[in-house]
Design a protein around this motif. Structure first.
Motif, PDB file in Angstrom:
ATOM      1  N   ALA A 233       0.832  -1.213   0.000  1.00  0.00           N
ATOM      2  CA  ALA A 233       0.000   0.000   0.000  1.00  0.00           C
ATOM      3  C   ALA A 233       0.866   1.262   0.000  1.00  0.00           C
ATOM      4  O   ALA A 233       0.584   2.231  -0.707  1.00  0.00           O
ATOM      5  CB  ALA A 233      -0.925  -0.010   1.213  1.00  0.00           C
ATOM      6  N   TYR A 234       1.956   1.249   0.773  1.00  0.00           N
ATOM      7  CA  TYR A 234       2.872   2.399   0.808  1.00  0.00           C
ATOM      8  C   TYR A 234       3.512   2.640  -0.560  1.00  0.00           C
ATOM      9  O   TYR A 234       3.619   3.776  -1.022  1.00  0.00           O
ATOM     10  CB  TYR A 234       3.978   2.182   1.852  1.00  0.00           C
ATOM     11  N   SER A 237       0.729   3.813  -3.210  1.00  0.00           N
ATOM     12  CA  SER A 237       0.260   5.184  -2.954  1.00  0.00           C
ATOM     13  C   SER A 237       1.345   6.212  -3.275  1.00  0.00           C
ATOM     14  O   SER A 237       1.050   7.317  -3.752  1.00  0.00           O
ATOM     15  CB  SER A 237      -0.205   5.333  -1.509  1.00  0.00           C
ATOM     16  N   TYR A 238       2.621   5.848  -3.043  1.00  0.00           N
ATOM     17  CA  TYR A 238       3.722   6.766  -3.379  1.00  0.00           C
ATOM     18  C   TYR A 238       3.789   6.985  -4.892  1.00  0.00           C
ATOM     19  O   TYR A 238       3.923   8.108  -5.366  1.00  0.00           O
ATOM     20  CB  TYR A 238       5.052   6.202  -2.865  1.00  0.00           C
ATOM     21  N   LYS A 240       1.357   6.663  -7.025  1.00  0.00           N
ATOM     22  CA  LYS A 240       0.162   7.439  -7.403  1.00  0.00           C
ATOM     23  C   LYS A 240       0.392   8.935  -7.154  1.00  0.00           C
ATOM     24  O   LYS A 240       0.076   9.788  -7.996  1.00  0.00           O
ATOM     25  CB  LYS A 240      -1.027   6.926  -6.584  1.00  0.00           C
ATOM     26  N   LYS A 241       0.982   9.236  -5.974  1.00  0.00           N
ATOM     27  CA  LYS A 241       1.203  10.625  -5.573  1.00  0.00           C
ATOM     28  C   LYS A 241       2.183  11.347  -6.516  1.00  0.00           C
ATOM     29  O   LYS A 241       2.043  12.535  -6.783  1.00  0.00           O
ATOM     30  CB  LYS A 241       1.744  10.631  -4.134  1.00  0.00           C
ATOM     31  N   PHE A 296      -4.110   3.725  -9.611  1.00  0.00           N
ATOM     32  CA  PHE A 296      -3.722   3.324  -8.254  1.00  0.00           C
ATOM     33  C   PHE A 296      -4.468   4.176  -7.228  1.00  0.00           C
ATOM     34  O   PHE A 296      -4.847   5.311  -7.511  1.00  0.00           O
ATOM     35  CB  PHE A 296      -2.211   3.507  -8.048  1.00  0.00           C
ATOM     36  N   HIS A 297      -4.647   3.634  -6.025  1.00  0.00           N
ATOM     37  CA  HIS A 297      -5.352   4.351  -4.952  1.00  0.00           C
ATOM     38  C   HIS A 297      -4.374   5.137  -4.084  1.00  0.00           C
ATOM     39  O   HIS A 297      -3.230   4.752  -3.924  1.00  0.00           O
ATOM     40  CB  HIS A 297      -6.122   3.370  -4.070  1.00  0.00           C
ATOM     41  N   SER A 298      -4.882   6.196  -3.500  1.00  0.00           N
ATOM     42  CA  SER A 298      -4.088   6.965  -2.531  1.00  0.00           C
ATOM     43  C   SER A 298      -4.079   6.216  -1.197  1.00  0.00           C
ATOM     44  O   SER A 298      -4.918   5.354  -0.951  1.00  0.00           O
ATOM     45  CB  SER A 298      -4.699   8.351  -2.329  1.00  0.00           C
ATOM     46  N   LEU A 299      -3.124   6.610  -0.357  1.00  0.00           N
ATOM     47  CA  LEU A 299      -2.986   5.943   0.948  1.00  0.00           C
ATOM     48  C   LEU A 299      -4.186   6.246   1.838  1.00  0.00           C
ATOM     49  O   LEU A 299      -4.622   7.393   1.937  1.00  0.00           O
ATOM     50  CB  LEU A 299      -1.702   6.409   1.634  1.00  0.00           C
ATOM     51  N   LYS A 300      -4.719   5.214   2.488  1.00  0.00           N
ATOM     52  CA  LYS A 300      -5.855   5.388   3.409  1.00  0.00           C
ATOM     53  C   LYS A 300      -5.350   5.094   4.825  1.00  0.00           C
ATOM     54  O   LYS A 300      -5.293   3.930   5.237  1.00  0.00           O
ATOM     55  CB  LYS A 300      -6.997   4.441   3.025  1.00  0.00           C
TER      56      LYS A 300
END
Length: 463
Positions: A233-234, A237-238, A240-241, A296-300
């Protein structure tokens, strides 16, 4: 075949490469085969996810069922024989190592079989072993047909095997290798019989304890997967950001993939993650090539928090529940087949050896050596038929055994606990020293057949 002590449907054994399929050997009320395509759609079997490997694999996969006692506790996956040379690239038609990896993540034990006459690790075998990376604690090695070489050759074969494995398996720990002849035929070379029996017994214990520890291992795999999912997930999300919102997406994607090792180090520092929790860089780069980073999804943070809470609190309570359940349930070990052959009777492991010697004899087993022990006893100046602890110590330390062992021998030999030894107790002490010097373990309490005749309680007669 050796463990089950009976043939199973689809089994072929021979010196040539015979097994060309993955065979799941499982318990069933009647003998029969289930082909791969039918197997992966059966909701009662744990193989549904294997459908992604396609028809080429499913045509080479089947389940063999039979009513065997061993299979009530464990199921066995028999993998195809390893190919070598050009054959290994053209014959399979499916990703052999990916299938092995799928099974490796789900099984409790992985056994690598080597032949005393064929120790070379082919390219395919090497790739197969590498696909078990991360599952090193499950791997055991069996060096089979060890009775076909003499002791000197066996030492060289064992050394060569360990050297070869060291080249392939990059772990500081030495793998456990079981040496023996795992088939029901006479041994060709009997000089290592005792070694083969001890090794087979160790292997049996290892397999027999699997059902007991199954729940703990599943929990261990759950923790492992949770940690990996969190790291994943890390990473996602990185990526994606870092992606631009409009232009230059493709170039940025290529740059991020090439910078993945640096991203790993950055995330490591930022979230205090161990380097061992990250997926393999090359494999990850290869998989990311086909992904669309914009999807991709952002970090939740709430989901990450939930995983951390689960790992910190809920796993501990689950662990205590498992222990509680295990203590309330009868001990489950594997029975039947070859496992019952060494359970009881005169051919059980260690029967008639060490402290168990003389257990089924009427005469006291120490008596045959007692005249020699008596000669030593009377040189130690006994008073009223007994020698003091100091005199006994002078003689006992000549064995060069450590004080911790001699102290245990003294406790076992001093049957009446008076701090002195009579001739029978002294003979017993010498016998226990001999047992230890011969490489056997001392008993926790003195077995009834070793108690000196003069210290045995008389039988009570009921009138």
């Amino acid at each position: 075949r050796y463990l089950l002590e009976q043939d199973f449907p689809g089994m072929r054994i021979g010196p040539e490469p015979t097994t060309d399929s993955f065979i799941a050997v499982m318990y069933g009320d009647s003998e029969g085969n289930i082909p791969g395509n039918a197997l992966v759609v059966d909701p009662k079997k744990p193989f549904r996810k294997l459908s992604r490997f396609g028809n080429a694999f499913l045509n080479r996969f089947m389940c063999s069922q039979l009513p065997n006692q061993v299979l009530k506790s464990i199921s066995i996956i028999d993998s195809p024989g390893i190919l070598s040379g050009e054959k290994q690239r053209i014959s399979r038609g499916y990703d052999f190592c990916q299938v092995l990896q799928w099974f490796a993540e789900r099984v409790d034990r992985i056994i690598l079989l080597f032949d005393a006459h064929k120790l070379d690790i082919s390219d395919e075998f090497s790739e197969a072993i590498k696909s078990f990376r991360g599952q090193d604690d499950k791997i055991r090695v069996v060096l089979n047909k060890a009775d076909q070489v003499d002791t000197q050759q066996l030492m060289r074969v064992y050394g060569a095997l360990m050297w070869s494995l060291g080249k392939v398996i990059n772990t500081p720990e030495v793998l456990r290798v079981y040496i023996g002849s795992f088939w029901a035929h006479p041994l060709r070379n009997t000089e290592n019989r005792r070694l083969f029996e001890a090794e087979a017994q160790d292997l049996f214990k290892d397999i027999q304890n699997l059902p007991q520890k199954a729940a703990v291992r599943k929990l261990n795999d759950l923790i492992k997967r949770a940690r990996l999912a969190k790291v994943h997930a890390y990473i996602i999300s990185y990526l994606k950001k870092e992606m631009p919102s409009v232009f230059g997406k493709e170039n940025k994607k290529k740059e991020l993939i090439s910078r993945l090792p640096e991203i790993y180090i950055q995330l490591q520092r930022e979230y205090h993650i161990s380097a061992g929790d990250f997926p393999e860089v090359n494999k990850m780069q290869e998989l990311l090539e086909t992904c669309d980073f914009t999807k991709f999804h952002s970090l939740k943070p709430k989901l990450i928090e939930a995983v951390d809470n689960m790992l910190a609190n809920k796993i501990a309570s689950l662990m205590s529940l498992i222990r509680q359940e295990e203590s309330n349930m009868p001990t489950e070990i594997v029975h039947g087949g070859a496992f019952d052959g060494t359970m009881a009777g005169p051919f059980g492991h260690g029967y008639g050896e060490g402290a168990k010697e003389g257990a089924d004899e009427d005469e006291w087993v120490v008596a045959k050596d007692k005249p020699a022990y008596d000669e030593i006893f009377y040189t130690l100046s006994p008073i009223n038929g007994k020698i003091s602890g100091i005199s006994a110590k002078k003689e006992m330390v000549t064995s060069k055994l450590p004080n911790s062992v001699l102290g245990k021998i003294w406790k076992l030999a001093d049957c009446d606990g008076d701090g002195m030894l009579d001739d029978e107790e002294f003979a017993l002490a010498k016998h226990l020293i001999k047992i230890k010097l011969d490489g056997y373990e001392l008993p926790g309490t003195l077995p009834s057949h070793l108690v000196p005749p003069s210290h045995r309680k008389p039988f009570q007669t009921v009138e």
